[in-house]
Design a protein around this motif. Structure first.
Motif, PDB file in Angstrom:
ATOM      1  N   LEU A  70       0.742  -1.227  -0.084  1.00 22.03           N
ATOM      2  CA  LEU A  70       0.258   0.072  -0.103  1.00 22.03           C
ATOM      3  C   LEU A  70       0.956   1.204   0.096  1.00 22.03           C
ATOM      4  O   LEU A  70       0.779   2.158  -0.704  1.00 22.03           O
ATOM      5  CB  LEU A  70      -1.035   0.072   1.136  1.00 22.03           C
ATOM      6  N   ARG A  71       1.941   1.234   0.748  1.00 22.55           N
ATOM      7  CA  ARG A  71       3.022   2.384   0.716  1.00 22.55           C
ATOM      8  C   ARG A  71       3.360   2.565  -0.420  1.00 22.55           C
ATOM      9  O   ARG A  71       3.695   3.867  -1.108  1.00 22.55           O
ATOM     10  CB  ARG A  71       3.834   2.119   1.824  1.00 22.55           C
ATOM     11  N   ALA A  72       3.655   1.739  -1.261  1.00 21.46           N
ATOM     12  CA  ALA A  72       4.306   1.769  -2.549  1.00 21.46           C
ATOM     13  C   ALA A  72       3.270   2.302  -3.430  1.00 21.46           C
ATOM     14  O   ALA A  72       3.619   3.197  -4.348  1.00 21.46           O
ATOM     15  CB  ALA A  72       4.703   0.311  -3.130  1.00 21.46           C
ATOM     16  N   ASN A  73       2.093   1.953  -3.397  1.00 19.63           N
ATOM     17  CA  ASN A  73       0.856   2.355  -4.192  1.00 19.63           C
ATOM     18  C   ASN A  73       0.750   4.024  -3.648  1.00 19.63           C
ATOM     19  O   ASN A  73       0.561   4.902  -4.687  1.00 19.63           O
ATOM     20  CB  ASN A  73      -0.531   1.752  -4.049  1.00 19.63           C
ATOM     21  N   VAL A  74       0.711   4.684  -2.445  1.00 18.10           N
ATOM     22  CA  VAL A  74       0.678   5.741  -2.296  1.00 18.10           C
ATOM     23  C   VAL A  74       1.860   6.612  -2.848  1.00 18.10           C
ATOM     24  O   VAL A  74       1.608   7.614  -3.014  1.00 18.10           O
ATOM     25  CB  VAL A  74       0.778   5.741  -0.587  1.00 18.10           C
ATOM     26  N   LEU A  75       3.183   6.063  -2.631  1.00 14.87           N
ATOM     27  CA  LEU A  75       4.225   6.818  -3.170  1.00 14.87           C
ATOM     28  C   LEU A  75       4.422   6.876  -4.854  1.00 14.87           C
ATOM     29  O   LEU A  75       4.783   7.835  -5.194  1.00 14.87           O
ATOM     30  CB  LEU A  75       5.377   6.111  -2.707  1.00 14.87           C
ATOM     31  N   LYS A  96     -10.832  -3.971   5.730  1.00 11.98           N
ATOM     32  CA  LYS A  96      -9.534  -3.549   6.370  1.00 11.98           C
ATOM     33  C   LYS A  96      -9.153  -2.136   5.899  1.00 11.98           C
ATOM     34  O   LYS A  96      -9.057  -1.977   4.802  1.00 11.98           O
ATOM     35  CB  LYS A  96      -8.264  -4.417   6.023  1.00 11.98           C
ATOM     36  N   LYS A  97      -8.916  -1.071   6.900  1.00 13.90           N
ATOM     37  CA  LYS A  97      -8.529   0.145   6.693  1.00 13.90           C
ATOM     38  C   LYS A  97      -7.052   0.245   7.411  1.00 13.90           C
ATOM     39  O   LYS A  97      -6.943  -0.157   8.273  1.00 13.90           O
ATOM     40  CB  LYS A  97      -9.681   1.156   7.239  1.00 13.90           C
ATOM     41  N   TYR A  98      -6.377   1.169   6.649  1.00 15.27           N
ATOM     42  CA  TYR A  98      -5.113   1.297   7.161  1.00 15.27           C
ATOM     43  C   TYR A  98      -4.850   2.735   7.598  1.00 15.27           C
ATOM     44  O   TYR A  98      -5.509   3.801   6.986  1.00 15.27           O
ATOM     45  CB  TYR A  98      -4.088   1.029   5.975  1.00 15.27           C
ATOM     46  N   ARG A  99      -3.895   2.920   8.359  1.00 18.69           N
ATOM     47  CA  ARG A  99      -4.002   4.326   9.135  1.00 18.69           C
ATOM     48  C   ARG A  99      -3.239   5.359   7.983  1.00 18.69           C
ATOM     49  O   ARG A  99      -2.701   5.119   7.226  1.00 18.69           O
ATOM     50  CB  ARG A  99      -2.714   4.283  10.169  1.00 18.69           C
ATOM     51  N   TRP A 100      -3.679   6.607   8.255  1.00 18.46           N
ATOM     52  CA  TRP A 100      -3.396   7.772   7.518  1.00 18.46           C
ATOM     53  C   TRP A 100      -1.669   7.792   7.646  1.00 18.46           C
ATOM     54  O   TRP A 100      -1.133   7.649   8.763  1.00 18.46           O
ATOM     55  CB  TRP A 100      -3.732   8.953   7.889  1.00 18.46           C
ATOM     56  N   ARG A 134      -4.442   6.949   2.864  1.00 13.91           N
ATOM     57  CA  ARG A 134      -4.815   5.844   3.751  1.00 13.91           C
ATOM     58  C   ARG A 134      -5.160   4.804   2.718  1.00 13.91           C
ATOM     59  O   ARG A 134      -5.696   4.988   1.636  1.00 13.91           O
ATOM     60  CB  ARG A 134      -5.816   6.069   4.841  1.00 13.91           C
ATOM     61  N   GLY A 135      -5.122   3.572   2.893  1.00 21.46           N
ATOM     62  CA  GLY A 135      -5.763   2.439   2.076  1.00 21.46           C
ATOM     63  C   GLY A 135      -6.788   1.677   2.606  1.00 21.46           C
ATOM     64  O   GLY A 135      -7.022   1.682   3.857  1.00 21.46           O
ATOM     65  N   VAL A 136      -7.566   1.423   1.875  1.00 22.73           N
ATOM     66  CA  VAL A 136      -8.901   0.315   2.622  1.00 22.73           C
ATOM     67  C   VAL A 136      -8.828  -0.681   1.441  1.00 22.73           C
ATOM     68  O   VAL A 136      -8.753  -0.613   0.177  1.00 22.73           O
ATOM     69  CB  VAL A 136     -10.068   1.043   2.256  1.00 22.73           C
ATOM     70  N   ARG A 137      -8.992  -1.884   2.034  1.00 22.06           N
ATOM     71  CA  ARG A 137      -8.892  -3.223   1.202  1.00 22.06           C
ATOM     72  C   ARG A 137     -10.564  -3.990   1.688  1.00 22.06           C
ATOM     73  O   ARG A 137     -10.946  -3.965   2.930  1.00 22.06           O
ATOM     74  CB  ARG A 137      -7.866  -4.360   1.671  1.00 22.06           C
ATOM     75  N   SER A 138     -10.916  -4.567   0.514  1.00 18.34           N
ATOM     76  CA  SER A 138     -12.452  -5.259   0.887  1.00 18.34           C
ATOM     77  C   SER A 138     -12.697  -6.431  -0.242  1.00 18.34           C
ATOM     78  O   SER A 138     -12.009  -6.400  -0.930  1.00 18.34           O
ATOM     79  CB  SER A 138     -13.443  -4.119   0.818  1.00 18.34           C
ATOM     80  N   PHE A 162     -10.467  -5.969  -3.624  1.00 17.01           N
ATOM     81  CA  PHE A 162     -10.132  -4.700  -4.422  1.00 17.01           C
ATOM     82  C   PHE A 162      -9.340  -3.867  -3.220  1.00 17.01           C
ATOM     83  O   PHE A 162      -9.377  -4.052  -1.778  1.00 17.01           O
ATOM     84  CB  PHE A 162     -11.171  -4.032  -4.968  1.00 17.01           C
ATOM     85  N   THR A 163      -8.577  -3.062  -3.720  1.00 17.83           N
ATOM     86  CA  THR A 163      -7.912  -2.048  -2.806  1.00 17.83           C
ATOM     87  C   THR A 163      -8.221  -0.460  -3.239  1.00 17.83           C
ATOM     88  O   THR A 163      -8.020  -0.315  -4.668  1.00 17.83           O
ATOM     89  CB  THR A 163      -6.429  -2.032  -2.862  1.00 17.83           C
ATOM     90  N   THR A 164      -8.440   0.276  -2.328  1.00 16.93           N
ATOM     91  CA  THR A 164      -8.810   1.709  -2.565  1.00 16.93           C
ATOM     92  C   THR A 164      -7.562   2.577  -1.830  1.00 16.93           C
ATOM     93  O   THR A 164      -7.253   2.463  -0.623  1.00 16.93           O
ATOM     94  CB  THR A 164     -10.004   1.949  -2.368  1.00 16.93           C
ATOM     95  N   VAL A 165      -6.979   3.481  -2.526  1.00 15.21           N
ATOM     96  CA  VAL A 165      -6.145   4.420  -1.847  1.00 15.21           C
ATOM     97  C   VAL A 165      -6.796   5.857  -1.930  1.00 15.21           C
ATOM     98  O   VAL A 165      -7.242   6.421  -2.882  1.00 15.21           O
ATOM     99  CB  VAL A 165      -4.617   4.582  -2.601  1.00 15.21           C
ATOM    100  N   VAL A 166      -7.214   6.429  -0.868  1.00 14.40           N
ATOM    101  CA  VAL A 166      -7.911   7.764  -0.508  1.00 14.40           C
ATOM    102  C   VAL A 166      -6.616   8.612  -0.252  1.00 14.40           C
ATOM    103  O   VAL A 166      -5.861   8.436   0.657  1.00 14.40           O
ATOM    104  CB  VAL A 166      -8.875   7.723   0.302  1.00 14.40           C
ATOM    105  N   ARG A 167      -6.543   9.815  -1.083  1.00 11.99           N
ATOM    106  CA  ARG A 167      -5.367  10.648  -0.595  1.00 11.99           C
ATOM    107  C   ARG A 167      -6.013  12.250  -0.646  1.00 11.99           C
ATOM    108  O   ARG A 167      -6.787  12.625  -1.079  1.00 11.99           O
ATOM    109  CB  ARG A 167      -4.326  11.077  -1.810  1.00 11.99           C
ATOM    110  N   ILE A 168      -5.590  12.933   0.464  1.00 14.21           N
ATOM    111  CA  ILE A 168      -6.024  14.300   0.779  1.00 14.21           C
ATOM    112  C   ILE A 168      -4.688  15.101   0.439  1.00 14.21           C
ATOM    113  O   ILE A 168      -4.020  15.205   1.060  1.00 14.21           O
ATOM    114  CB  ILE A 168      -6.437  14.651   2.036  1.00 14.21           C
TER     115      ILE A 168
END
Length: 155
Positions: free
Chosen positions: A43-48, A98-102, A112-116, A140-146
């Motif tokens: 998830l961190r790799a997806n965020v970056l 499953k939600k992951y910390r900001w 943050r990531g959310v998997r479901s 699936f995985t969702t990455v939410v960015r602010i």
């Protein structure tokens, strides 16, 4: 700043207070509290991988929220329990959420990531189910960015 924020997920976001009582929010929410997990390496790799100036597409919805500041929106996005998890469970019938910390996504953003898991429709045409092996569910995985939110959770 008490304008209801109905972003299409089926209900208003509660107004943001200066002191949020997580226990009260949990009791008000019909969804059981989901603990935030540590961000995984994938998830961190997806965020970056999200560029700081990611292209913006045409919005599917455009609403003016009178009396709601960008700061109010930032706080509402980070409010627990996370609204997107409620949306997935109630509107999309997802489970095993499953939600992951900001975490910092760049110098000015949070992500943050959310998997479901999501059940797939069972009313598919016969030719499709005969031609392809269609699973009963998908993950699936969702990455939410602010963007521009800063790293301070109070902003």
């Amino acid at each position: 700043p008490n304008a209801p924020l109905n972003g299409g997920y089926g209900g208003p976001v509660p107004p943001v207070e200066s002191q949020v009582d997580v226990g009260t929010l949990q009791a008000q929410n019909s969804m059981a509290y989901i603990e935030s997990l540590q961000m995984t390496k994938s998830l961190r790799a997806n965020v970056l991988a999200i560029p700081p100036d990611a292209p913006v597409s045409t919005p599917t919805m455009n609403t003016q929220l009178r009396g709601v500041s960008v700061g109010d929106m930032r706080k509402a996005m980070r409010m627990e329990p996370f609204w997107y998890c409620r949306f997935l469970k109630k509107s999309r019938k997802c489970y095993d959420i499953k939600k992951y910390r900001w975490t910092a996504s760049d110098s000015t953003g949070l992500a943050r990531g959310v998997r479901s898991r999501l059940p797939l429709p069972t009313e598919l045409p016969g030719w499709l189910t005969r031609s392809f092996k269609v699973p009963e569910e998908t993950a699936f995985t969702t990455v939410v960015r602010i963007s521009g939110a800063g790293r301070n959770p109070e902003n």
